[in-house]
Design a protein around this motif. Structure first.
Motif, PDB file in Angstrom:
ATOM      1  N   ILE A 126      -9.760   6.848  -3.322  1.00  0.00           N
ATOM      2  CA  ILE A 126      -8.956   6.297  -4.416  1.00  0.00           C
ATOM      3  C   ILE A 126      -9.373   4.861  -4.730  1.00  0.00           C
ATOM      4  O   ILE A 126      -9.494   4.475  -5.886  1.00  0.00           O
ATOM      5  N   PHE A 127      -9.596   4.082  -3.700  1.00  0.00           N
ATOM      6  CA  PHE A 127      -9.903   2.660  -3.867  1.00  0.00           C
ATOM      7  C   PHE A 127     -11.362   2.371  -3.502  1.00  0.00           C
ATOM      8  O   PHE A 127     -11.657   1.401  -2.802  1.00  0.00           O
ATOM      9  N   ASN A 128     -12.277   3.206  -3.998  1.00  0.00           N
ATOM     10  CA  ASN A 128     -13.678   3.128  -3.582  1.00  0.00           C
ATOM     11  C   ASN A 128     -14.356   1.805  -3.922  1.00  0.00           C
ATOM     12  O   ASN A 128     -15.334   1.436  -3.289  1.00  0.00           O
ATOM     13  N   LYS A 129     -13.844   1.078  -4.878  1.00  0.00           N
ATOM     14  CA  LYS A 129     -14.439  -0.222  -5.223  1.00  0.00           C
ATOM     15  C   LYS A 129     -13.788  -1.370  -4.453  1.00  0.00           C
ATOM     16  O   LYS A 129     -14.176  -2.524  -4.611  1.00  0.00           O
ATOM     17  N   HIS A 130     -12.797  -1.032  -3.629  1.00  0.00           N
ATOM     18  CA  HIS A 130     -12.075  -2.064  -2.878  1.00  0.00           C
ATOM     19  C   HIS A 130     -11.875  -1.661  -1.418  1.00  0.00           C
ATOM     20  O   HIS A 130     -10.830  -1.948  -0.837  1.00  0.00           O
ATOM     21  N   THR A 131     -12.861  -1.015  -0.833  1.00  0.00           N
ATOM     22  CA  THR A 131     -12.713  -0.571   0.559  1.00  0.00           C
ATOM     23  C   THR A 131     -12.543  -1.747   1.518  1.00  0.00           C
ATOM     24  O   THR A 131     -11.997  -1.562   2.604  1.00  0.00           O
ATOM     25  N   ASP A 132     -12.972  -2.925   1.105  1.00  0.00           N
ATOM     26  CA  ASP A 132     -12.796  -4.115   1.940  1.00  0.00           C
ATOM     27  C   ASP A 132     -11.326  -4.504   2.097  1.00  0.00           C
ATOM     28  O   ASP A 132     -10.963  -5.228   3.019  1.00  0.00           O
ATOM     29  N   LYS A 133     -10.460  -3.993   1.219  1.00  0.00           N
ATOM     30  CA  LYS A 133      -9.034  -4.303   1.280  1.00  0.00           C
ATOM     31  C   LYS A 133      -8.256  -3.308   2.149  1.00  0.00           C
ATOM     32  O   LYS A 133      -7.067  -3.493   2.382  1.00  0.00           O
ATOM     33  N   ILE A 134      -8.935  -2.241   2.607  1.00  0.00           N
ATOM     34  CA  ILE A 134      -8.252  -1.192   3.380  1.00  0.00           C
ATOM     35  C   ILE A 134      -8.132  -1.611   4.839  1.00  0.00           C
ATOM     36  O   ILE A 134      -9.121  -1.975   5.477  1.00  0.00           O
ATOM     37  N   LYS A 135      -6.904  -1.530   5.339  1.00  0.00           N
ATOM     38  CA  LYS A 135      -6.622  -1.814   6.746  1.00  0.00           C
ATOM     39  C   LYS A 135      -6.049  -0.547   7.357  1.00  0.00           C
ATOM     40  O   LYS A 135      -4.988  -0.080   6.937  1.00  0.00           O
ATOM     41  N   THR A 136      -6.751   0.022   8.331  1.00  0.00           N
ATOM     42  CA  THR A 136      -6.247   1.231   8.980  1.00  0.00           C
ATOM     43  C   THR A 136      -5.399   0.836  10.181  1.00  0.00           C
ATOM     44  O   THR A 136      -5.723  -0.119  10.894  1.00  0.00           O
ATOM     45  N   GLN A 137      -4.306   1.582  10.367  1.00  0.00           N
ATOM     46  CA  GLN A 137      -3.376   1.236  11.432  1.00  0.00           C
ATOM     47  C   GLN A 137      -2.870   2.479  12.151  1.00  0.00           C
ATOM     48  O   GLN A 137      -2.346   3.397  11.520  1.00  0.00           O
ATOM     49  N   ASP A 138      -3.024   2.461  13.463  1.00  0.00           N
ATOM     50  CA  ASP A 138      -2.516   3.563  14.284  1.00  0.00           C
ATOM     51  C   ASP A 138      -1.006   3.710  14.145  1.00  0.00           C
ATOM     52  O   ASP A 138      -0.479   4.811  14.220  1.00  0.00           O
ATOM     53  N   SER A 139      -0.308   2.600  13.935  1.00  0.00           N
ATOM     54  CA  SER A 139       1.163   2.627  13.867  1.00  0.00           C
ATOM     55  C   SER A 139       1.687   3.422  12.672  1.00  0.00           C
ATOM     56  O   SER A 139       2.856   3.807  12.654  1.00  0.00           O
ATOM     57  N   LEU A 140       0.856   3.702  11.684  1.00  0.00           N
ATOM     58  CA  LEU A 140       1.288   4.466  10.515  1.00  0.00           C
ATOM     59  C   LEU A 140       1.045   5.968  10.669  1.00  0.00           C
ATOM     60  O   LEU A 140       1.457   6.750   9.826  1.00  0.00           O
ATOM     61  N   TYR A 141       0.385   6.362  11.751  1.00  0.00           N
ATOM     62  CA  TYR A 141       0.115   7.787  11.971  1.00  0.00           C
ATOM     63  C   TYR A 141       1.397   8.488  12.426  1.00  0.00           C
ATOM     64  O   TYR A 141       1.940   8.182  13.475  1.00  0.00           O
ATOM     65  N   LEU A 142       1.878   9.402  11.599  1.00  0.00           N
ATOM     66  CA  LEU A 142       3.081  10.193  11.884  1.00  0.00           C
ATOM     67  C   LEU A 142       4.255   9.324  12.334  1.00  0.00           C
ATOM     68  O   LEU A 142       4.970   9.650  13.273  1.00  0.00           O
ATOM     69  N   CYS A 143       4.445   8.224  11.653  1.00  0.00           N
ATOM     70  CA  CYS A 143       5.510   7.284  11.995  1.00  0.00           C
ATOM     71  C   CYS A 143       6.795   7.631  11.244  1.00  0.00           C
ATOM     72  O   CYS A 143       6.853   8.607  10.505  1.00  0.00           O
ATOM     73  N   SER A 144       7.796   6.798  11.407  1.00  0.00           N
ATOM     74  CA  SER A 144       9.047   6.947  10.653  1.00  0.00           C
ATOM     75  C   SER A 144       9.107   5.837   9.608  1.00  0.00           C
ATOM     76  O   SER A 144       8.234   4.968   9.547  1.00  0.00           O
TER      77      SER A 144
ATOM     78  N   THR B  76      -6.000  10.272   5.788  1.00  0.00           N
ATOM     79  CA  THR B  76      -5.452   9.129   5.056  1.00  0.00           C
ATOM     80  C   THR B  76      -6.542   8.095   4.776  1.00  0.00           C
ATOM     81  O   THR B  76      -6.561   7.486   3.710  1.00  0.00           O
ATOM     82  N   VAL B  77      -7.445   7.920   5.716  1.00  0.00           N
ATOM     83  CA  VAL B  77      -8.558   6.986   5.506  1.00  0.00           C
ATOM     84  C   VAL B  77      -9.452   7.505   4.385  1.00  0.00           C
ATOM     85  O   VAL B  77      -9.852   6.746   3.492  1.00  0.00           O
ATOM     86  N   GLU B  78      -9.738   8.817   4.399  1.00  0.00           N
ATOM     87  CA  GLU B  78     -10.534   9.402   3.314  1.00  0.00           C
ATOM     88  C   GLU B  78      -9.842   9.213   1.968  1.00  0.00           C
ATOM     89  O   GLU B  78     -10.481   8.834   0.986  1.00  0.00           O
ATOM     90  N   THR B  79      -8.541   9.490   1.922  1.00  0.00           N
ATOM     91  CA  THR B  79      -7.782   9.326   0.682  1.00  0.00           C
ATOM     92  C   THR B  79      -7.878   7.894   0.177  1.00  0.00           C
ATOM     93  O   THR B  79      -8.186   7.658  -0.997  1.00  0.00           O
ATOM     94  N   ALA B  80      -7.639   6.932   1.055  1.00  0.00           N
ATOM     95  CA  ALA B  80      -7.686   5.517   0.669  1.00  0.00           C
ATOM     96  C   ALA B  80      -9.080   5.125   0.181  1.00  0.00           C
ATOM     97  O   ALA B  80      -9.223   4.455  -0.857  1.00  0.00           O
ATOM     98  N   LYS B  81     -10.110   5.534   0.890  1.00  0.00           N
ATOM     99  CA  LYS B  81     -11.476   5.151   0.511  1.00  0.00           C
ATOM    100  C   LYS B  81     -11.916   5.790  -0.802  1.00  0.00           C
ATOM    101  O   LYS B  81     -12.669   5.184  -1.563  1.00  0.00           O
TER     102      LYS B  81
END
Length: 173
Positions: free
Chosen positions: A66-84, A59-64
């Protein structure tokens, strides 16, 4: 008016041996698809305020990508890993009211569960999308007629578009 880009990570090697699930990377198709999605986002000049992604490698690779010119806006969160959908909705409801457009990059089944939970209306040509499995690299664009994210609730969204890498390959070149 608020807007959500609900994105499932791009394709990965699902049954990669000796690699724990959290560390699985995008395969060659996934990398190509992320590039296509990147081109589509920039061609359409979307101005996304914040991007939330699961902490999983894919998911981090996908985000980076897709949004390669805005990586500063990406926030990674453990709570979103396989969540509901509960964690997805909670995250969205906690967004600052100044955030207008948000992208969320996650996994199945939380992406399809969240889509079904959030939308109350959709364009007639998108009705069948709701019942199908959420494809890798799929992007649902959902509008909410709300002033603050705290107002987000079940069936408050309008599904305006659903973009997939296969659609882009067949129609956007």
């Amino acid at each position: 008016m608020k807007k959500l880009f609900l994105i499932r990570h791009c394709e990965t090697n699902q049954f990669e041996e000796n690699t724990e699930d959290h560390k699985k990377k995008l395969n060659d198709n996934g990398l190509e698809d992320a590039y296509l999605l990147n081109q589509w986002f920039y061609k359409n000049k979307f101005d996304i305020n914040t991007i939330h992604a699961s902490s999983a490698t894919r998911t981090v690779e996908t985000a980076k990508l897709i949004f390669n010119k805005h990586t500063d806006k990406i926030k990674t969160q453990d709570s979103l890993y396989l969540c509901s959908k509960t964690e997805v909705v909670s995250l969205l409801q906690g967004l600052d009211k100044k955030v207008i457009d948000v992208a969320l990059v996650g996994h199945e089944p939380s992406t399809s569960e969240s889509l079904k939970y959030l939308i109350g209306n959709f364009r007639p040509d998108l009705e069948k999308i709701v019942g199908l499995p959420y494809p890798a690299g799929g992007i649902a664009i959902i509008y909410f007629n709300i002033k603050e994210w705290t107002e987000l609730d079940e069936s408050t969204g309008i599904l305006d578009a659903f973009i997939t890498p296969s659609y882009l390959k067949n129609n956007e070149r």
